[in-house]
Design an enzyme around this catalytic site. Structure first.
Site, short mmCIF file in Angstrom:
data_model
loop_
_atom_site.label_atom_id
_atom_site.label_comp_id
_atom_site.label_asym_id
_atom_site.label_seq_id
_atom_site.Cartn_x
_atom_site.Cartn_y
_atom_site.Cartn_z
N CYS A 162 0.80 -1.23 0.00
CA CYS A 162 0.00 0.00 0.00
C CYS A 162 0.83 1.27 0.00
O CYS A 162 0.27 2.37 0.04
CB CYS A 162 -0.95 -0.01 1.19
N HIS A 302 -1.32 8.07 6.48
CA HIS A 302 -1.69 6.79 5.88
C HIS A 302 -3.04 6.36 6.44
O HIS A 302 -3.97 6.04 5.68
CB HIS A 302 -0.62 5.74 6.18
N GLU A 313 0.97 5.21 13.83
CA GLU A 313 1.31 6.39 13.03
C GLU A 313 1.28 7.65 13.90
O GLU A 313 2.15 8.52 13.77
CB GLU A 313 0.34 6.54 11.86
N LYS A 334 -8.50 8.57 3.52
CA LYS A 334 -9.15 7.26 3.48
C LYS A 334 -10.47 7.23 4.24
O LYS A 334 -11.25 6.29 4.08
CB LYS A 334 -8.20 6.17 4.01
N HIS A 339 -9.61 2.46 1.70
CA HIS A 339 -8.19 2.18 1.47
C HIS A 339 -8.02 1.62 0.06
O HIS A 339 -8.37 0.48 -0.22
CB HIS A 339 -7.69 1.18 2.51
N PHE A 398 1.76 -3.64 3.83
CA PHE A 398 2.02 -4.97 4.35
C PHE A 398 3.49 -5.35 4.13
O PHE A 398 4.08 -5.02 3.11
CB PHE A 398 1.14 -6.00 3.65
#
Length: 424
Positions: A162, A302, A313, A334, A339, A398
């Site tokens: 991502c 993110h 984060e 998002k 996402h 990931f």
């Protein structure tokens, strides 16, 4: 070293299939999340997603060309067409050997694979398409863009889950900075809202199950968050050397000034709980940009709306920015797009460019209950006007992949002024 700028942008997203529509809905705080109606969801735990609507691939490309591409490649090529048209580049007048493509996808042609696997199972090997492999492999979006526009320069398809969009833009920035190309078409694309991916993410308890309230399901940093919402689309930008842009009198949206990448070196899917990799990538981006943390005016997070991810984060931002972390607005696109996986970084980079140009920070919607750990200024529920010069965009993936870019408003010849945009 060359200075590097962004001169064109293109979007395919759950909020619209062009930059203006996407941006206007984003700053209004509208959600693009809806019920999935593209396959049977009756047995799935999660029944919602951020789907690209109103896109007729056969009408856009023609039946023959559309059928040669998986949906993720269709998104990428459509967004690249927008970005190139927006840039005003005349391909006939440029050195194609200095034109490259850095576009990736996290999963590639998953729908094509599923369809052909069903044919193999039900009708035998003779019915499997000879185009299966070239349609499904993740580099095909970049390849189709290169073929369409005759880009003979470096073509790269980063696979960093991502964080792909930021990886692509950041690596393009470095290549151009050191003279390896004049122009790179950069970003990411994804079309992974399929039966099998929804089942897998659902069984991993990673997805929100607010099926009765789709628009309230994605809620980064909110105490009531219960997982992310899958999205799809593409975000493509034209990354160009400043000298090349000035020679052709290009309109310049923003300058790319820093890029940082790191690895959590921790877990296959979970972010490091202390945000170590995120902190390192942000710090590296600021070091390359040669700016102090307190010079950052806005952070595009993110922020997928997962319990651990949003906390880590936030922890990383606090570690890097100290007390300034509470001053700097943090926005989470998002919350409205879901996402978009490998497309997220490119789309969010475009949103950041628009923020810098217009002086408007999109909201993080669905902020209803404060999380005591996630206690920064997340621009809750309503867009905000601000004087913005420098913005940071975070993308994590990931496997622990982290990629961060830093953008700055450009004030020289060809710069975009606020008067060029509507004030809505």
């Amino acid at each position: 070293m060359e200075k590097v700028v962004i001169t064109g942008m293109g979007v395919m997203s759950p909020l619209g299939n062009d930059v203006d529509t996407f941006w206007s809905r984003l700053i209004r705080g509208e959600s693009g999340i809806s019920h999935i109606n593209t396959f049977d969801i009756a047995k799935h735990k999660t029944k919602i997603g951020g789907i690209v609507r109103d896109f007729d691939a056969e009408g856009h490309f023609g039946r023959k060309e559309a059928r040669r591409m998986d949906r993720f490649s269709q998104f990428a090529l459509a967004a690249a067409e927008q970005a190139l048209a927006d840039s005003g580049l005349s391909l006939e007048d440029m050195d194609r050997e200095r034109l490259g493509v850095y576009v990736g996808s996290g999963i590639g042609g998953l729908q094509t694979l599923l369809e052909q696997a069903a044919l193999l199972r039900d009708r035998g090997p003779d019915r499997v398409s000879p185009s299966l492999v070239p349609m499904m492999i993740a580099n095909m979006a970049a390849a189709m863009i290169s073929i369409k526009f005759g880009a003979l320069g470096p073509t790269l398809s980063p696979v960093t889950a991502c964080s792909i969009g930021n990886t692509a833009i950041g690596e393009a920035f470095r290549l151009i900075r050191y003279g390896g190309a004049d122009v790179i078409i950069a970003g990411g694309a994804e079309a992974a809202i399929t039966d099998i991916s929804l089942a897998s993410f659902g069984n991993a308890t990673a997805l929100s199950t607010r099926n009765d309230e789709p628009v309230r399901a994605s809620r980064p940093f909110d105490a009531g968050r219960d997982g992310f919402v899958m999205g799809e689309g593409a975000g493509i930008v034209i990354v160009e050397s400043l000298s090349h842009a000035l020679r052709r009198n290009a309109r310049i949206y923003a300058e790319v000034i820093g890029y940082g990448a790191s690895s959590d070196a921790y877990h296959m899917v979970a972010t490091h709980p202390e945000g170590i990799g995120a902190y390192q990538a942000m710090k590296s981006a600021l070091l390359e940009a040669d700016i102090r943390p307190e010079e950052v005016d806005v952070i595009s997070a993110h922020a997928t709306s997962t319990e651990v991810g949003d906390k880590s984060e936030t922890i990383a931002i606090k570690k890097l920015f100290g007390e300034d972390a509470y001053r700097i607005p943090v926005t989470a696109n998002k919350s409205m797009t879901g996402h978009m996986l490998g497309a997220a970084g490119g789309v969010e980079a475009i949103a950041l460019v628009k923020s810098l140009n217009e002086g408007i920070i999109p909201p993080t919607i669905n902020q209803e209950e404060k999380d005591p750990v996630c206690d920064l200024d997340y621009v809750p529920n309503k867009a905000r006007s601000a004087n913005l010069q420098i913005g940071m965009s975070n993308s994590f993936g990931f496997g622990g992949h982290n990629a961060v870019i830093v953008l700055r408003t450009y004030k020289g010849p060809g710069s975009v002024s606020l008067s060029q945009f509507p004030t809505s």
